[in-house]
Scaffold this active site. Sequence first.
Site, PDB file in Angstrom:
ATOM      1  N   GLY A  12       0.816  -1.211   0.000  1.00  0.00           N
ATOM      2  CA  GLY A  12       0.000   0.000   0.000  1.00  0.00           C
ATOM      3  C   GLY A  12       0.848   1.260   0.000  1.00  0.00           C
ATOM      4  CG  ASP A  13       0.683   3.667   2.405  1.00  0.00           C
ATOM      5  OD1 ASP A  13      -0.448   4.164   2.433  1.00  0.00           O
ATOM      6  OD2 ASP A  13       1.131   2.922   3.292  1.00  0.00           O
ATOM      7  CD  GLU A  14       1.283   0.066  -3.270  1.00  0.00           C
ATOM      8  OE1 GLU A  14       0.275   0.778  -3.093  1.00  0.00           O
ATOM      9  OE2 GLU A  14       1.329  -1.135  -2.956  1.00  0.00           O
ATOM     10  CE  LYS A  16      -3.408   1.907  -3.809  1.00  0.00           C
ATOM     11  NZ  LYS A  16      -2.326   1.819  -2.829  1.00  0.00           N
ATOM     12  N   GLY A  40      -5.731   5.893   2.131  1.00  0.00           N
ATOM     13  CA  GLY A  40      -5.347   7.286   2.296  1.00  0.00           C
ATOM     14  C   GLY A  40      -4.665   7.750   1.032  1.00  0.00           C
ATOM     15  CG  HIS A  41      -5.944   6.831  -2.583  1.00  0.00           C
ATOM     16  ND1 HIS A  41      -6.736   6.308  -3.577  1.00  0.00           N
ATOM     17  CD2 HIS A  41      -5.382   5.785  -1.974  1.00  0.00           C
ATOM     18  CE1 HIS A  41      -6.651   4.999  -3.539  1.00  0.00           C
ATOM     19  NE2 HIS A  41      -5.848   4.654  -2.568  1.00  0.00           N
ATOM     20  CB  THR A 129      -6.839   2.257  10.452  1.00  0.00           C
ATOM     21  OG1 THR A 129      -7.903   1.535   9.822  1.00  0.00           O
ATOM     22  CG2 THR A 129      -5.654   2.322   9.523  1.00  0.00           C
ATOM     23  NE  ARG A 143     -24.451 -15.892   5.925  1.00  0.00           N
ATOM     24  CZ  ARG A 143     -24.470 -17.219   6.025  1.00  0.00           C
ATOM     25  NH1 ARG A 143     -25.084 -17.929   5.122  1.00  0.00           N
ATOM     26  NH2 ARG A 143     -23.905 -17.819   7.033  1.00  0.00           N
ATOM     27  CD  GLN A 224      -7.202  -0.857   1.896  1.00  0.00           C
ATOM     28  OE1 GLN A 224      -8.052  -1.299   1.156  1.00  0.00           O
ATOM     29  NE2 GLN A 224      -7.394   0.206   2.628  1.00  0.00           N
ATOM     30  CB  THR A 301      -2.537   5.966  11.094  1.00  0.00           C
ATOM     31  OG1 THR A 301      -1.444   5.556  10.250  1.00  0.00           O
ATOM     32  CG2 THR A 301      -3.746   5.100  10.812  1.00  0.00           C
ATOM     33  CE  LYS A 331       6.857   8.839  -1.750  1.00  0.00           C
ATOM     34  NZ  LYS A 331       6.179   8.673  -0.460  1.00  0.00           N
ATOM     35  CG  ASP A 333      11.119  11.982  -6.007  1.00  0.00           C
ATOM     36  OD1 ASP A 333      10.329  11.133  -6.463  1.00  0.00           O
ATOM     37  OD2 ASP A 333      10.846  12.700  -5.023  1.00  0.00           O
TER      38      ASP A 333
HETATM   39  P1  GDP Z   1      -1.710   5.699  -2.334  1.00  0.00           P
HETATM   40  O1  GDP Z   1      -2.573   5.311  -1.180  1.00  0.00           O
HETATM   41  O2  GDP Z   1      -1.161   4.506  -3.056  1.00  0.00           O
HETATM   42  O3  GDP Z   1      -2.337   6.683  -3.246  1.00  0.00           O
HETATM   43  O4  GDP Z   1      -0.426   6.387  -1.734  1.00  0.00           O
HETATM   44  P2  GDP Z   1      -0.351   7.597  -0.682  1.00  0.00           P
HETATM   45  O5  GDP Z   1      -1.117   8.726  -1.185  1.00  0.00           O
HETATM   46  O6  GDP Z   1      -0.596   7.121   0.708  1.00  0.00           O
HETATM   47  O7  GDP Z   1       1.214   7.858  -0.693  1.00  0.00           O
HETATM   48  C1  GDP Z   1       1.831   8.409  -1.713  1.00  0.00           C
HETATM   49  C2  GDP Z   1       2.524   9.666  -1.212  1.00  0.00           C
HETATM   50  O8  GDP Z   1       3.630   9.887  -2.003  1.00  0.00           O
HETATM   51  C3  GDP Z   1       1.667  10.912  -1.338  1.00  0.00           C
HETATM   52  O9  GDP Z   1       2.017  11.817  -0.320  1.00  0.00           O
HETATM   53  C4  GDP Z   1       2.050  11.452  -2.713  1.00  0.00           C
HETATM   54  O10 GDP Z   1       1.867  12.851  -2.841  1.00  0.00           O
HETATM   55  C5  GDP Z   1       3.495  11.107  -2.744  1.00  0.00           C
HETATM   56  N1  GDP Z   1       4.031  10.797  -4.060  1.00  0.00           N
HETATM   57  C6  GDP Z   1       3.429  10.138  -5.101  1.00  0.00           C
HETATM   58  N2  GDP Z   1       4.303   9.985  -6.100  1.00  0.00           N
HETATM   59  C7  GDP Z   1       5.474  10.538  -5.687  1.00  0.00           C
HETATM   60  C8  GDP Z   1       6.770  10.663  -6.265  1.00  0.00           C
HETATM   61  O11 GDP Z   1       7.030  10.219  -7.360  1.00  0.00           O
HETATM   62  N3  GDP Z   1       7.736  11.258  -5.506  1.00  0.00           N
HETATM   63  C9  GDP Z   1       7.510  11.748  -4.264  1.00  0.00           C
HETATM   64  N4  GDP Z   1       8.512  12.315  -3.605  1.00  0.00           N
HETATM   65  N5  GDP Z   1       6.303  11.646  -3.685  1.00  0.00           N
HETATM   66  C10 GDP Z   1       5.310  11.049  -4.382  1.00  0.00           C
END
Ligand code: GDP
Length: 432
Positions: A12-14, A16, A40-41, A129, A143, A224, A301, A331, A333
């Site tokens: 998660g948190d990739e 997306k 948490g997008h 959470t 059910r 997720q 969280t 990410k 960078d």
């Molecule tokens: P999701 O749940 O898969 O959408 O991921 P999250 O939103 O929880 O986590 C992604 C975090 O990384 C967010 O704060 C985005 O703004 C940030 N983010 C996404 N792509 C990049 C990237 O290429 N570089 C950096 N430094 N941050 C990124």
Amino acid sequence: MPGLAVVGTQWGDEGKGKFVDILAPRFHTVVRFGGGHNAGHTVVTGGREFILHLLPSAVLHPGVRSVVGNGCVVDPLAFFEEVEMLEAAGRDPSPDLLLSDRAQIILPVHRAIEAREEERLGKHRIGTTRRGIGPAYADKAARRGLRLGDLRHPDYRDERLAHLVAGHGELLGWSESRIAEEIAGTRELLDRFASRVLPLIADTSLVIHETLEAGHGVLFEGAQATLLDLDHGTYPFVTSSTAVAAGAAVGAGVGPGAVGRVLGVSKAYMTRVGEGPFPTEMDPEQNRTIQEKGNEFGATTRRPRRCGWFDSVVLRYARRVNGLDELAITKLDVLDGLDEVRIGVRYLLDGDAVEEFPGEFGALARCEVEYRSMPGWDRPTAGATRLEDLPPEARHYLDTLEELSGVPVTLVSTGPDREAFVRRRETGVFGD
Ligand code: GDP
């Protein structure tokens, strides 16, 4: 383009949300197909950061229809909070928003059960959470649950509610008056919720079917990720819903063929929130460096995420269980400026090579990792939009990820902003 599923391939948190946000304007409809407000997008747009927990990331795009599918669980309080946050930012999501009449409702009693269960488990806790999501899915399977469509029938709703709260209340050791109080409070909450949400409730499977029949594109937004999937994830440290691509069909109410292409999203390294084995976890110092550079603190969280090197065993597994067509790496960078970068190539279990991701908790916990080490890069990739702007070492890193996983890496994200990404290869996700 008919259908596209966007799924997380790690824990998660990739990132997306960023790609769904980029892609949403090219689609007619965006559907969340599973999970609740534990997602948490984070989407950064126009210099503002929006954190969406429950609603599809497309709510930031007027004119794109957003659907909360039948596979989701909906907490009335979280719904109010998110809608109010959007309204305060000048975006009323209602004209473009639909919620499935088959989606389950998270009740306050679900949160009470989850908190109690996590306390009872002590050091064996899942690290959830505590938002009542697991218990709401458990009630769905048992059910006993309430669905959004039940809000249309107050008598039926109240009868089921009383039964459900009485059963849970007994297990929680609540007195009769405490149970009665809980039922009355929940009824009042559901009345308030119904007055707001009823106009948005629909048979969304039918709506999506008609959208696809008319030749419009539908994006299925995963929440997720693969390793948190109830069946295919690192059980029991998983979520209670189907997060892999096939969940898009079940959780939106379409046939598997309608899902279409599958875009996986991976970070250029790994992170994991909460408990459980993590084979490529970095040492504490590297962990802190990546946590800080990558802002690896949970959007929902604020918990710090554990960080690790990229794990190609996981990606090969994610490729198989999702049927990935292509991959977006995010990410990149965050790895800028490291002397060395590493990729986990295979596991070693009691000295034997393990090429496939193990299904058993105990086996995964005992796996050691064989790495491929590569030189890092000094020149920053942050903000790059063209492949030729990436340093050769970063390109080599991406080539290696692709070679080890067998999935074409088509997109590479180089920063949180919408514009910060590279099209590395021809991709089928933009429909051009
Ligand atoms: P999701 O749940 O898969 O959408 O991921 P999250 O939103 O929880 O986590 C992604 C975090 O990384 C967010 O704060 C985005 O703004 C940030 N983010 C996404 N792509 C990049 C990237 O290429 N570089 C950096 N430094 N941050 C990124």
